[in-house]
Design an enzyme around this catalytic site. Structure first.
Site, PDB file in Angstrom:
ATOM      1  N   GLY B 246       0.970  -1.462   0.162  1.00  0.00           N
ATOM      2  CA  GLY B 246       0.307  -0.044  -0.011  1.00  0.00           C
ATOM      3  C   GLY B 246       0.702   1.477   0.268  1.00  0.00           C
ATOM      4  O   GLY B 246       2.069   1.687   0.039  1.00  0.00           O
ATOM      5  N   HIS B 247       0.138   2.426  -0.042  1.00  0.00           N
ATOM      6  CA  HIS B 247       0.349   3.808  -0.111  1.00  0.00           C
ATOM      7  C   HIS B 247       1.345   3.971   1.342  1.00  0.00           C
ATOM      8  O   HIS B 247       0.823   3.867   2.385  1.00  0.00           O
ATOM      9  CB  HIS B 247       0.318   5.318  -0.704  1.00  0.00           C
ATOM     10  CG  HIS B 247      -1.432   5.270   0.438  1.00  0.00           C
ATOM     11  ND1 HIS B 247      -2.474   5.856   0.029  1.00  0.00           N
ATOM     12  CD2 HIS B 247      -1.828   4.114   0.952  1.00  0.00           C
ATOM     13  CE1 HIS B 247      -3.822   5.544   0.641  1.00  0.00           C
ATOM     14  NE2 HIS B 247      -3.485   4.708   1.264  1.00  0.00           N
ATOM     15  N   ASN B 248       2.870   4.794   1.115  1.00  0.00           N
ATOM     16  CA  ASN B 248       3.431   5.125   1.645  1.00  0.00           C
ATOM     17  C   ASN B 248       3.620   4.309   3.326  1.00  0.00           C
ATOM     18  O   ASN B 248       4.754   4.322   3.964  1.00  0.00           O
ATOM     19  CB  ASN B 248       2.592   5.995   2.954  1.00  0.00           C
ATOM     20  CG  ASN B 248       2.361   7.461   2.371  1.00  0.00           C
ATOM     21  OD1 ASN B 248       1.516   7.459   1.399  1.00  0.00           O
ATOM     22  ND2 ASN B 248       3.455   8.691   2.413  1.00  0.00           N
TER      23      ASN B 248
END
Lengths: 347, 347, 347
Positions: B246-248
């Protein structure tokens, strides 16, 4: 940090939103960033107290803060005070992205293969090595990125965006403002076989997929075509990466399906549902509106509107949490059970 | 069996490693194989006693064995005695593969579309129907296979290898010696929406992905771009097929992420971690160094360095195993509980 | 609804199958559909009483029904009475699809890149932007859709169908009538690393994948090459979308592997096995013939022929169902345990 092609004067930005503007210096802005990466040409926001140290040192061109912000916490940056700093930041980013987009020409690449019988709307961009087969229709303002394949008779609405390497099988229907991330497959055959004389015989899969307006679909997600009818994703629904949607499934509006969820054939999912990562839903199940399912839940039966579930099999979340808590004591309970058994046997 | 383009004299191979060489006949070698598939031009190894029957019948050109090997167990083949037969075999295979590679020319296909503003290093190979957009940089000795798409402003380091049909979104950064298997998607939008006036509104995803040196990523795996900052995979880390990041998220060094694992946004994973197949990790969780998680574990909270977990929710592996053992007795425990209840009610 | 290119007279259809024909009007037929979408040119079937309302209103050209069907239930349509309506419908659909196929020319696109050393059979269709590398062999009547890549030395048999954007690595072997849906990756490296001096070192993956006749593989599924030997899928076996098959796995005949299943390295799966969605199988496990595993099961050890399992760890399905039932009482059992403990402590 995101750097835009278009620079904006700080006044151009500040004038977009209602709020109190505390000016410290004049500047042009060209980017948005997190507090710690900011420079005098970037816009940031501050909403979470956990980042107060990054805030203090931040030399951004503009920080969007809440109305009760103590101005002395940062003396380097221009400040914009608004009710919802993060939401306002998001709105500005969207505006800026939209302006940036318009500086690019839309081109139909001479290296794309477009059937003469295809109908392509106005202001459409089609990149290199895209294949658009017979009788495909593409609406206005849509963007088809490199190496996508759209098979015969499929329809793509207005303002859609297909990232590279997507495949749309024949006779699919995409509404307006649909986004497909890279590697998405729309319309592969549903998974249906009948064991006949000891051999798995294929059930022909000749339906299609209908995707309504404003649906966004994550990378490498697969949505199978209906066996005879349609697999349907209603408007405003969002699917994450690597999701599997079986044949003849219908998913309602404004529903969120997280990564690696799998939904088996002929199941219906309501509106405003939230399925967390790696949830599995069996075939022919009905999930009501506003249902929430925790990560890795396995749903085997009908769920009424508004229910929250967890676990495998998926149970009411409060019950499942009590079960999970009690599970940690199960080895002790078992030991005690054995002790009592022994005692009974002696008696 | 793997057949190489380059034939080697047996002396050329034997001279690469320290060990005792028992010569039975002179031969050229052109392949490596399992014991049962070997011919007089192939190299094998023997380390596992379970394969002693295959060993006895094996007529390989060379078998790599351990120092205490009884030579009479195979009389047909040349033998090379070394401390770690399998590891030595692996080293030889790698050398041979490297030599084989050099016999091929590196070409930039005239059928690839490379932006004039892209910067391409020396000795780079770019295959047919690759699309390289504006301002992309590709380092020396990298190989981009057919139908990959690298979007604007992305950087690929030296000695990278992208297998066919990969997509790299804009502004991504890949270090040196990064391998992406077919169908990998780097930098699709993170999955962020806010329900606003009853409609799911997208949170713009404008960060990027940074992949450090010697990372290898399996087929059809997806790594999302950061919302504003970066999603980071540190050096020497290996991801299997169909993984979702996922993001980050930030993943440390030398970590092993097995197939179909999903890691939700903003989670950090330490160095030398091992996540087995189908593990799920919730968002905003911290996983320490050297953590090991068994297959299908669901990790919802911070895990300290060196911990081994299993189950859903993920618990200390020893506890979880005791729970799993006790679970099989749960129906009996329940029956007993009911019996006692009845008795109590009578009393 | 599926509309065919070829129209058929109703007699041409009815004559294909044994059954009683009740004629109400003469018509040509051009499509198959569900009861509710039918028009006077479409063919439907009725087998499930749940759809009796749709049946009554249906104005199809032909409805296939069972021998004991009450003709007064639908007065608008021609009827065909047969033993197995759905099965007969399926057979007709397959015939029709086959006829439809023959109206299309097979072409080798001038936009495909085919190595001069590749051998292409008769009546093969190769679409735009396909890449076929050196020494590839493709049998007769096979269809390779747009943007597929087949790497050097691989063999594709007769009558295969590769949908768009598939990748076949080097030296793979596909039998006859193999279907790969879009985005499938055959032969990416198996996932093998050894920690050496604190760094993850790759174990070279130089085996291949062998796929036997009549295997169908779902969209974005990945099958890894063997480390040294082969990963093997035996004939008539069907894999759904987003499945992961590790290196050196062998899957038997007529086996059904549902979506998002993962099978780790060197495991063998028997014939006529059914693995439901999201099942995980550990490495080096043997699964016998006719084994059935419920959704999300985690299989860690050998399973004998004919066993049905469920849960994690996968247990006999009857036991696991009793455990699942008892789990809902676990919080009560725990409360009772605590109460008794307290009592004991007092005594």
């Amino acid at each position: 940090m995101k750097k835009f092609n278009i620079e904006l004067k700080i006044d151009e930005i500040v004038s977009q939103v209602k709020g109190e503007y505390i000016s410290r210096f004049d500047t042009k802005l060209d980017s948005v960033s997190e507090l710690e990466d900011a420079n005098p040409k970037s816009v940031c926001f501050f909403e979470n107290e956990a980042y107060v140290n990054q805030l203090k040192a931040c030399k951004a061109g503009l920080i969007i803060v809440s109305p009760d912000f103590d101005n002395s916490l940062n003396e380097f940056s221009n400040l914009l005070k608004v009710e919802k700093p993060y939401f306002t930041f998001m709105v500005l980013v969207k505006l800026w992205l939209e302006m940036d987009k318009q500086t690019k020409e839309n081109i139909i690449s001479s290296k794309a293969m477009i059937s003469p019988s295809a109908s392509i709307g106005e202001n459409v961009s089609i990149a290199d090595f895209v294949v658009i087969e017979d009788n495909v229709k593409i609406g206005n303002d849509s963007k088809i990125e490199a190496n996508c394949v759209i098979k015969e008779g499929s329809v793509v609405g207005n303002n859609c965006h297909l990232f590279p390497n997507c495949t749309i099988y024949d006779n699919m229907v995409l509404g307006n403002s649909v986004v497909l991330h890279a590697g998405v497959v729309i319309g592969a055959d549903g998974f249906g076989y009948i064991l006949y004389d000891g051999v798995q015989e294929k059930v022909p899969q000749i339906g299609n997929v209908i995707i309504k307006d404003n649906v966004e679909i994550g990378a490498n997600t697969c949505i199978d075509r209906g066996t005879l009818g349609s697999t349907i994703i209603e408007k405003n629904t969002k699917l994450d990466n690597l999701v599997q949607i079986g044949h003849n499934v219908r998913i309602g509006e404004n529903t969120i399906i997280c990564s690696q969820v799998g939904i088996a054939g002929s199941t219906t999912v309501g509106d405003l549902v939230y399925l967390a990562g790696q949830v599995g839903v069996a075939d022919h199940v009905k999930i009501g509106n506003r249902v929430m399912a925790g990560a890795k839940s396995g749903i085997h039966s009908t769920l009424k509107d508004g229910i929250m579930v967890l676990g495998y099999p998926a149970r009411d979340v409060a019950l499942q949490r009590r079960i999970m808590a009690a599970e940690t004591k199960l080895p002790d309970i078992y030991k005690n059970y054995l002790k009592n058994k022994k005692k009974e046997n002696k008696e």
